[in-house]
Scaffold this motif. Sequence first.
Motif, short mmCIF file in Angstrom:
data_model
loop_
_atom_site.label_atom_id
_atom_site.label_comp_id
_atom_site.label_asym_id
_atom_site.label_seq_id
_atom_site.Cartn_x
_atom_site.Cartn_y
_atom_site.Cartn_z
N THR B 2 47.27 36.99 39.19
CA THR B 2 47.76 38.29 39.62
C THR B 2 47.49 38.57 41.08
O THR B 2 47.92 39.57 41.62
CB THR B 2 47.09 39.40 38.80
OG1 THR B 2 45.69 39.40 39.07
CG2 THR B 2 47.33 39.20 37.32
N ARG B 9 32.62 37.34 36.09
CA ARG B 9 33.46 37.70 34.95
C ARG B 9 32.61 38.31 33.83
O ARG B 9 33.10 39.14 33.05
CB ARG B 9 34.17 36.46 34.42
CG ARG B 9 35.21 35.87 35.38
CD ARG B 9 36.40 36.83 35.58
NE ARG B 9 36.97 37.26 34.33
CZ ARG B 9 37.88 36.59 33.65
NH1 ARG B 9 38.33 35.43 34.11
NH2 ARG B 9 38.37 37.06 32.52
N LEU B 88 34.13 47.00 30.11
CA LEU B 88 34.89 46.11 30.99
C LEU B 88 35.23 46.90 32.25
O LEU B 88 35.79 47.98 32.16
CB LEU B 88 36.17 45.64 30.29
CG LEU B 88 37.06 44.69 31.09
CD1 LEU B 88 36.37 43.34 31.27
CD2 LEU B 88 38.40 44.51 30.39
N LEU B 90 37.38 47.04 35.53
CA LEU B 90 38.60 46.47 36.10
C LEU B 90 38.83 46.96 37.51
O LEU B 90 38.68 48.15 37.80
CB LEU B 90 39.81 46.87 35.25
CG LEU B 90 39.92 46.24 33.86
CD1 LEU B 90 40.92 47.00 33.01
CD2 LEU B 90 40.31 44.78 33.96
N GLN B 103 50.31 48.97 39.78
CA GLN B 103 49.00 48.45 40.11
C GLN B 103 48.84 47.04 39.55
O GLN B 103 49.31 46.74 38.47
CB GLN B 103 47.91 49.37 39.54
CG GLN B 103 47.93 50.75 40.19
CD GLN B 103 46.84 51.66 39.69
OE1 GLN B 103 45.90 51.25 39.02
NE2 GLN B 103 46.95 52.94 40.03
N PHE B 105 46.11 44.28 38.43
CA PHE B 105 44.73 44.27 37.96
C PHE B 105 44.09 42.90 38.07
O PHE B 105 44.75 41.87 37.90
CB PHE B 105 44.67 44.71 36.49
CG PHE B 105 44.90 46.18 36.28
CD1 PHE B 105 46.18 46.70 36.24
CD2 PHE B 105 43.83 47.04 36.14
CE1 PHE B 105 46.40 48.06 36.05
CE2 PHE B 105 44.02 48.40 35.95
CZ PHE B 105 45.31 48.91 35.91
N GLY B 106 42.79 42.93 38.30
CA GLY B 106 41.98 41.73 38.18
C GLY B 106 41.61 41.50 36.72
O GLY B 106 41.86 42.35 35.87
N PRO B 107 40.97 40.35 36.42
CA PRO B 107 40.63 40.02 35.03
C PRO B 107 39.46 40.82 34.48
O PRO B 107 39.23 40.80 33.28
CB PRO B 107 40.28 38.54 35.11
CG PRO B 107 39.82 38.34 36.51
CD PRO B 107 40.62 39.28 37.35
#
Lengths: 109, 114
Positions: B2, B9, B88, B90, B103, B105-107
Amino acid sequence: GQNIDQPTEMTATEGAIVQINCTYQTSGFNGLFWYQQHAGEAPTFLSYNVLDGLEEKGRFSSFLSRSKGYSYLLLKELQMKDSASYLCAVVDSNYQLIWGAGTKLIIKP
Amino acid sequence: ETGVTQTPRHLVMGMTNKKSLKCEQHLGHNAMYWYKQSAKKPLELMFVYNFKEQTENNSVPSRFSPECPNSSHLFLHLHTLQPEDSALYLCASSQESSTPYEQYFGPGTRLTVT
């Protein structure tokens, strides 16, 4: 207050059609987004509606009725990879995204 | 891919630890966001930066401290967290925050506070 409602979970069969509804009550409206989120992954953009009507994009279509505060995401020819959560988000008058809790879609063979 | 990366992580930390989450976007965007995602709850917007200026702080406790040194990087500094902060986290970016751009998004970073 601002509120986005969508079903918590839905189940559908591979090859079938499913409609995921989203109703909203927000202070102002500057568009509505649908995102897909597979388990453990980032949300990814599916569609953006700002005018009433149906927008079609391949197997996915998104509908908006501003007067009813209502949208739906229509998924056709369901595939197993469509198993994911589908997030509805409305852009309010301050251009802030108000998110629904998401609908978990389970596809069965 | 993305175009938005997040590290680490996964993170497990005690309530007395200090740690930082990092986000980097390679999309040339001018707005960056931190969200908290808890199970079966809507995404909670925490902070927004537009052209490196913080434009939104949604009543986030001071144990979360954001930093945006430039348009490509965003940090979330964590200290003395509580177990209910487990979630989580994000990061996202967009062209800018004052118009409804999509938008990216990251993982995410899966944070567990013990």
